[in-house]
Design an enzyme around this catalytic site. Structure first.
Site, short mmCIF file in Angstrom:
data_model
loop_
_atom_site.label_atom_id
_atom_site.label_comp_id
_atom_site.label_asym_id
_atom_site.label_seq_id
_atom_site.Cartn_x
_atom_site.Cartn_y
_atom_site.Cartn_z
N ASP A 35 -61.54 52.65 6.76
CA ASP A 35 -61.08 53.62 7.77
C ASP A 35 -59.68 53.27 8.28
O ASP A 35 -59.29 52.10 8.29
CB ASP A 35 -62.09 53.63 8.94
N ARG A 48 -54.16 56.92 10.50
CA ARG A 48 -53.38 56.25 11.55
C ARG A 48 -52.30 55.36 10.95
O ARG A 48 -51.21 55.22 11.50
CB ARG A 48 -54.32 55.43 12.46
N SER A 106 -67.21 60.96 3.03
CA SER A 106 -68.51 61.31 3.62
C SER A 106 -68.73 62.81 3.51
O SER A 106 -67.77 63.58 3.35
CB SER A 106 -68.55 60.89 5.09
N THR A 107 -69.98 63.22 3.62
CA THR A 107 -70.28 64.65 3.59
C THR A 107 -69.54 65.36 4.74
O THR A 107 -69.07 66.48 4.57
CB THR A 107 -71.81 64.86 3.68
N SER A 153 -70.98 56.17 11.19
CA SER A 153 -70.58 57.45 10.57
C SER A 153 -71.47 57.86 9.39
O SER A 153 -70.97 58.20 8.32
CB SER A 153 -69.10 57.40 10.15
N ASN A 172 -66.65 64.64 5.79
CA ASN A 172 -65.22 64.74 5.50
C ASN A 172 -64.81 66.10 4.90
O ASN A 172 -63.63 66.44 4.89
CB ASN A 172 -64.76 63.60 4.57
N TRP A 173 -65.79 66.89 4.44
CA TRP A 173 -65.46 68.26 3.96
C TRP A 173 -64.87 69.09 5.09
O TRP A 173 -64.20 70.09 4.87
CB TRP A 173 -66.69 68.99 3.42
N GLU A 190 -75.27 42.15 8.79
CA GLU A 190 -74.35 41.67 9.82
C GLU A 190 -73.15 42.61 9.82
O GLU A 190 -72.64 42.97 8.76
CB GLU A 190 -73.87 40.24 9.47
N ARG A 202 -62.53 68.35 7.01
CA ARG A 202 -61.08 68.13 7.20
C ARG A 202 -60.30 69.30 6.62
O ARG A 202 -60.83 70.09 5.84
CB ARG A 202 -60.66 66.83 6.51
C1 IPE Z 1 -66.01 57.44 7.66
O1 IPE Z 1 -64.73 57.55 8.18
C2 IPE Z 1 -66.03 57.94 6.26
C3 IPE Z 1 -65.25 57.17 5.29
C4 IPE Z 1 -64.62 56.05 5.53
C5 IPE Z 1 -65.20 57.72 3.98
P1 IPE Z 1 -64.31 58.78 9.13
O2 IPE Z 1 -62.93 58.50 9.56
O3 IPE Z 1 -64.56 60.04 8.45
O4 IPE Z 1 -65.35 58.60 10.32
P2 IPE Z 1 -65.38 59.25 11.78
O5 IPE Z 1 -65.38 60.72 11.59
O6 IPE Z 1 -64.17 58.79 12.51
O7 IPE Z 1 -66.64 58.73 12.39
C1 IPE Z 2 -60.37 56.73 5.97
O1 IPE Z 2 -59.22 56.94 6.72
C2 IPE Z 2 -60.38 57.51 4.69
C3 IPE Z 2 -61.37 58.62 4.65
C4 IPE Z 2 -62.21 58.93 5.58
C5 IPE Z 2 -61.39 59.40 3.44
P1 IPE Z 2 -59.08 58.17 7.71
O2 IPE Z 2 -58.48 59.29 6.95
O3 IPE Z 2 -60.36 58.46 8.37
O4 IPE Z 2 -58.03 57.61 8.75
P2 IPE Z 2 -58.00 57.82 10.33
O5 IPE Z 2 -59.34 57.42 10.85
O6 IPE Z 2 -57.71 59.26 10.57
O7 IPE Z 2 -56.91 56.92 10.80
MG MG Z 3 -61.21 57.78 10.07
#
Ligand code: IPE
Ligand code: IPE
Ligand code: MG
Length: 259
Positions: A32, A36, A77-78, A208, A80-81, A219, A83
């Site tokens: 993650d 950012r 993740s599911t 998540s 993430n669609w 852990e 976005r």
């Molecule tokens: C979790 O990260 C999914 C992956 C790392 C693939 P997200 O960035 O999507 O999680 P949330 O939405 O902040 O919880």
């Molecule tokens: C994790 O980074 C990658 C995926 C979830 C695919 P993010 O894209 O969630 O990055 P932040 O959380 O917005 O910084």
């Molecule tokens: Mg993220």
């Protein structure tokens, strides 16, 4: 000159602190913070995802070198669609490109690729690249790299319940005979030991929807490091932290130390 030679590489110094006889067999990582990281560098989110690939490469290599048996990476993740379409498309394309480029490296390092999640719902190009990667690395046996793609733990659990219900309806099993092991066999991770260590980067302290069943006794290690900055030293630090914990599994500390 002499001081130059004697200087210890900080990554190597960390590696030496690891007890190789007590490694976690399976490490799971929620990668993650790509967005950012990009923002911090004044760039678009996709730039962060691209830089995340080098962290994947380093982490995979480090885990394999140490002798970790399974490394699971949460890549999509599911949820993430939800976005913006532009970002989703960029991620799917990045996956196809990366799989295409890295299969050779996986074979060179004797690493087997696997995937968990609702894979049939991936775009066909991503699905084909993934299947090709899995097929071309299937005989490797040094480490298994599991990609969680279009993954949702709740979906996985519901799916397992559906499969067991079908077996009951077909009178293959009695409901009262259902054990934990039957359930485990219906999860995407059937045959893979539960992760002992979960790492999440970027300072977020949540799961998540990741491996809810499998992480029951893992852990957890949370770090503020953003995923594109994650290097071998960060993985080593997580393992050192893991090895300094007392895993009690419901027992008392005295029972553990006198065993
Ligand atoms: C979790 O990260 C999914 C992956 C790392 C693939 P997200 O960035 O999507 O999680 P949330 O939405 O902040 O919880
Ligand atoms: C994790 O980074 C990658 C995926 C979830 C695919 P993010 O894209 O969630 O990055 P932040 O959380 O917005 O910084
Ligand atoms: Mg993220």
């Amino acid at each position: 000159m002499l001081t130059g030679i004697l200087q210890v590489d900080p990554t190597e110094a960390l590696r030496e602190k690891i007890d190789s006889s007590r490694l976690p067999r399976h490490i799971a990582i929620i990668m993650d913070g790509n967005g950012r990281w990009a923002k911090k560098h004044g760039k678009a989110r996709v730039f962060g995802h691209r830089h995340g690939v080098s962290a994947v490469r380093e982490t995979t290599e480090a885990a394999a070198e140490l002798g970790v048996e399974y490394l699971t990476l949460y890549a999509f993740s599911t949820e993430n669609w939800n976005r913006p379409a532009f970002e989703v498309n960029a991620l799917m394309t990045l996956l196809v490109d990366t799989l295409g480029k890295e299969i050779q490296t996986l074979n060179k390092n004797n690493i087997r690729l696997k995937a968990i999640g609702n894979l049939s719902k991936l775009p066909s190009r991503t699905y084909s690249a993934l299947m090709k990667g899995i097929e071309q690395t299937k005989n490797n046996d040094r480490m298994t790299l599991v990609l969680a793609l279009n993954y949702s733990a709740k979906w996985e659990i519901v799916n397992a319940a559906k499969n067991l219900a079908t077996q009951v309806a077909e009178e293959k099993i009695n409901p009262e005979d259902i054990q934990e092991s039957h359930f485990v066999n219906e999860l995407n991770t059937a045959g893979i030991p539960d992760p002992e260590l979960l790492v999440r980067t970027s300072g977020e302290n949540r799961l998540s929807n990741f491996l809810l069943w499998q992480l029951a006794y893992a852990e957890f290690y949370f770090t503020d490091t953003l995923w594109p900055d994650f290097r071998k030293a960060n993985l080593f630090q997580a393992i050192i932290d893991f090895q300094n914990r007392e895993r009690r599994f419901g027992k008392t500390s005295e029972q553990i130390t006198s065993a």
